[in-house]
Structures are given as C-alpha cells and as structure tokens.
Design a protein around this motif. Sequence first.
Motif, PDB file in Angstrom:
ATOM      1  N   LEU A  96     -26.042 -12.731 -10.317  1.00 34.69           N
ATOM      2  CA  LEU A  96     -25.264 -13.488  -9.346  1.00 34.69           C
ATOM      3  C   LEU A  96     -25.206 -12.747  -8.012  1.00 34.69           C
ATOM      4  N   GLN A  97     -25.030 -11.444  -8.066  1.00 39.42           N
ATOM      5  CA  GLN A  97     -24.993 -10.656  -6.836  1.00 39.42           C
ATOM      6  C   GLN A  97     -26.340 -10.677  -6.119  1.00 39.42           C
ATOM      7  N   ALA A  98     -27.421 -10.625  -6.850  1.00 38.92           N
ATOM      8  CA  ALA A  98     -28.753 -10.700  -6.239  1.00 38.92           C
ATOM      9  C   ALA A  98     -28.965 -12.067  -5.591  1.00 38.92           C
ATOM     10  N   TRP A  99     -28.539 -13.133  -6.259  1.00 39.04           N
ATOM     11  CA  TRP A  99     -28.674 -14.471  -5.695  1.00 39.04           C
ATOM     12  C   TRP A  99     -27.829 -14.621  -4.429  1.00 39.04           C
ATOM     13  N   LEU A 100     -26.591 -14.118  -4.472  1.00 37.60           N
ATOM     14  CA  LEU A 100     -25.731 -14.178  -3.288  1.00 37.60           C
ATOM     15  C   LEU A 100     -26.329 -13.390  -2.125  1.00 37.60           C
ATOM     16  N   PHE A 101     -26.924 -12.264  -2.436  1.00 40.19           N
ATOM     17  CA  PHE A 101     -27.554 -11.460  -1.392  1.00 40.19           C
ATOM     18  C   PHE A 101     -28.740 -12.200  -0.775  1.00 40.19           C
ATOM     19  N   CYS A 102     -29.576 -12.770  -1.605  1.00 38.99           N
ATOM     20  CA  CYS A 102     -30.768 -13.473  -1.103  1.00 38.99           C
ATOM     21  C   CYS A 102     -30.412 -14.769  -0.369  1.00 38.99           C
ATOM     22  N   SER A 103     -29.294 -15.369  -0.722  1.00 36.79           N
ATOM     23  CA  SER A 103     -28.908 -16.620  -0.064  1.00 36.79           C
ATOM     24  C   SER A 103     -28.205 -16.403   1.275  1.00 36.79           C
ATOM     25  N   GLY A 104     -27.937 -15.166   1.631  1.00 33.46           N
ATOM     26  CA  GLY A 104     -27.290 -14.874   2.908  1.00 33.46           C
ATOM     27  C   GLY A 104     -25.772 -14.937   2.861  1.00 33.46           C
ATOM     28  N   PHE A 105     -25.210 -15.058   1.666  1.00 28.72           N
ATOM     29  CA  PHE A 105     -23.762 -15.150   1.525  1.00 28.72           C
ATOM     30  C   PHE A 105     -23.073 -13.906   2.075  1.00 28.72           C
ATOM     31  N   TYR A 106     -23.591 -12.741   1.749  1.00 28.84           N
ATOM     32  CA  TYR A 106     -22.932 -11.502   2.165  1.00 28.84           C
ATOM     33  C   TYR A 106     -22.932 -11.329   3.684  1.00 28.84           C
ATOM     34  N   THR A 107     -23.981 -11.763   4.339  1.00 29.74           N
ATOM     35  CA  THR A 107     -24.028 -11.671   5.796  1.00 29.74           C
ATOM     36  C   THR A 107     -22.909 -12.500   6.410  1.00 29.74           C
ATOM     37  N   GLU A 108     -22.751 -13.716   5.944  1.00 32.74           N
ATOM     38  CA  GLU A 108     -21.694 -14.588   6.456  1.00 32.74           C
ATOM     39  C   GLU A 108     -20.307 -14.092   6.050  1.00 32.74           C
ATOM     40  N   PHE A 109     -20.178 -13.671   4.824  1.00 35.74           N
ATOM     41  CA  PHE A 109     -18.894 -13.216   4.292  1.00 35.74           C
ATOM     42  C   PHE A 109     -18.374 -12.011   5.076  1.00 35.74           C
ATOM     43  N   TRP A 110     -19.194 -10.974   5.167  1.00 38.10           N
ATOM     44  CA  TRP A 110     -18.742  -9.753   5.847  1.00 38.10           C
ATOM     45  C   TRP A 110     -18.666  -9.944   7.361  1.00 38.10           C
ATOM     46  N   SER A 111     -19.498 -10.804   7.928  1.00 33.86           N
ATOM     47  CA  SER A 111     -19.396 -11.091   9.366  1.00 33.86           C
ATOM     48  C   SER A 111     -18.062 -11.753   9.675  1.00 33.86           C
ATOM     49  N   GLY A 112     -17.672 -12.693   8.840  1.00 33.82           N
ATOM     50  CA  GLY A 112     -16.389 -13.357   9.030  1.00 33.82           C
ATOM     51  C   GLY A 112     -15.223 -12.394   8.911  1.00 33.82           C
ATOM     52  N   ILE A 113     -15.288 -11.510   7.934  1.00 32.80           N
ATOM     53  CA  ILE A 113     -14.218 -10.532   7.768  1.00 32.80           C
ATOM     54  C   ILE A 113     -14.158  -9.591   8.970  1.00 32.80           C
ATOM     55  N   LEU A 114     -15.310  -9.136   9.439  1.00 33.73           N
ATOM     56  CA  LEU A 114     -15.322  -8.244  10.602  1.00 33.73           C
ATOM     57  C   LEU A 114     -14.841  -8.943  11.869  1.00 33.73           C
ATOM     58  N   ARG A 115     -15.223 -10.211  12.030  1.00 36.14           N
ATOM     59  CA  ARG A 115     -14.737 -10.971  13.191  1.00 36.14           C
ATOM     60  C   ARG A 115     -13.221 -11.132  13.134  1.00 36.14           C
ATOM     61  N   GLY A 116     -12.709 -11.454  11.978  1.00 36.51           N
ATOM     62  CA  GLY A 116     -11.262 -11.606  11.812  1.00 36.51           C
ATOM     63  C   GLY A 116     -10.520 -10.297  12.056  1.00 36.51           C
ATOM     64  N   ALA A 117     -11.063  -9.201  11.548  1.00 40.93           N
ATOM     65  CA  ALA A 117     -10.432  -7.900  11.758  1.00 40.93           C
ATOM     66  C   ALA A 117     -10.477  -7.512  13.231  1.00 40.93           C
ATOM     67  N   SER A 118     -11.585  -7.814  13.887  1.00 43.45           N
ATOM     68  CA  SER A 118     -11.730  -7.516  15.300  1.00 43.45           C
ATOM     69  C   SER A 118     -10.733  -8.315  16.128  1.00 43.45           C
ATOM     70  N   THR A 119     -10.575  -9.580  15.816  1.00 39.56           N
ATOM     71  CA  THR A 119      -9.623 -10.429  16.526  1.00 39.56           C
ATOM     72  C   THR A 119      -8.196  -9.951  16.286  1.00 39.56           C
ATOM     73  N   PHE A 120      -7.906  -9.555  15.064  1.00 33.20           N
ATOM     74  CA  PHE A 120      -6.571  -9.078  14.726  1.00 33.20           C
ATOM     75  C   PHE A 120      -6.237  -7.778  15.468  1.00 33.20           C
ATOM     76  N   LEU A 121      -7.212  -6.880  15.526  1.00 35.93           N
ATOM     77  CA  LEU A 121      -6.979  -5.589  16.162  1.00 35.93           C
ATOM     78  C   LEU A 121      -6.858  -5.709  17.687  1.00 35.93           C
ATOM     79  N   ARG A 122      -7.559  -6.676  18.271  1.00 41.90           N
ATOM     80  CA  ARG A 122      -7.455  -6.876  19.710  1.00 41.90           C
ATOM     81  C   ARG A 122      -6.128  -7.520  20.098  1.00 41.90           C
ATOM     82  N   GLY A 123      -5.526  -8.168  19.134  1.00 40.72           N
ATOM     83  CA  GLY A 123      -4.206  -8.742  19.377  1.00 40.72           C
ATOM     84  C   GLY A 123      -4.287 -10.085  19.885  1.00 40.72           C
TER      85      GLY A 123
END
Length: 123
Positions: A96-123
């Motif tokens: 399942l992890q290999a499939w999620l990696f190949c489907s691009g899920f992790y790129t979108e998942f972690w990008s969203g988390i980083l964007r949210g954290a960045s927005t939160f930290l900027r205030g």
Amino acid sequence: MAGKVDDLFQSDGTSPRPRSGAVRALVILGSFLAIVGLPCSSVPGGLMVLWGWFLVDQDKSHLASGYLSAEHSAEVDRLYRLTMFGVTVTLITFFLQAWLFCSGFYTEFWSGILRGASTFLRG
C-alpha cells in the motif's frame, strides 16, 4: 557461557519455555507501527515483526531439537500463526505504501501539510 550451559541442563529444575511474551509484543506493536507509519515509513514496524518471526523460528527449531518439550508445541504453533498474520499485515502495508508513493499521494499529502504549517507560522 555458564548461563547457556545452565539453560541446557536446567540446573534450577525448571524447563525452558517459548518466548511468548516477547513474540506477542513484537508482532502486535510492530503491526501497529507498520499501519500507523503509512504516512512516513512502515519499515520500523516491519523490522519488529521480522524480529518476532525470528524468535518464533528459533523456538520451532528448539522444539524440533528437543530443547523445548513437546507440551509447548501448541503454544509455538499459535505464536507462528500470529507471526504470519503480522507478516501479512506488514506486507500489505508495504505494498500500500509503494502504491501511494507511485501514485503521488505523498507529494500532495506532505505539500499540503507544509503549506498549512507555513501559513500557520506566518500568522
């Protein structure tokens, strides 16, 4: 070395037992970590399950050699089935992890988390 000789001849009058507690703990905790580790890595949980499998395999060979008495064969068989269930769960999480990696899920998942954290930290 003296401890191993004492274990072999059981100088204290007890018979050796399978490592049930350690195997159960490793397989259950390892399976849990493999599932929870899907967003990052399931490898630590998989290694714990493999360690439990290694211990059960040793207990099976101790049973075959006569080091463990035949009365423990049912317990070793139950532990082996539990370990095979843990290995199956871990393999499913790896695929399942290999499939999620190949489907691009992790790129979108972690990008969203980083964007949210960045927005939160900027205030």
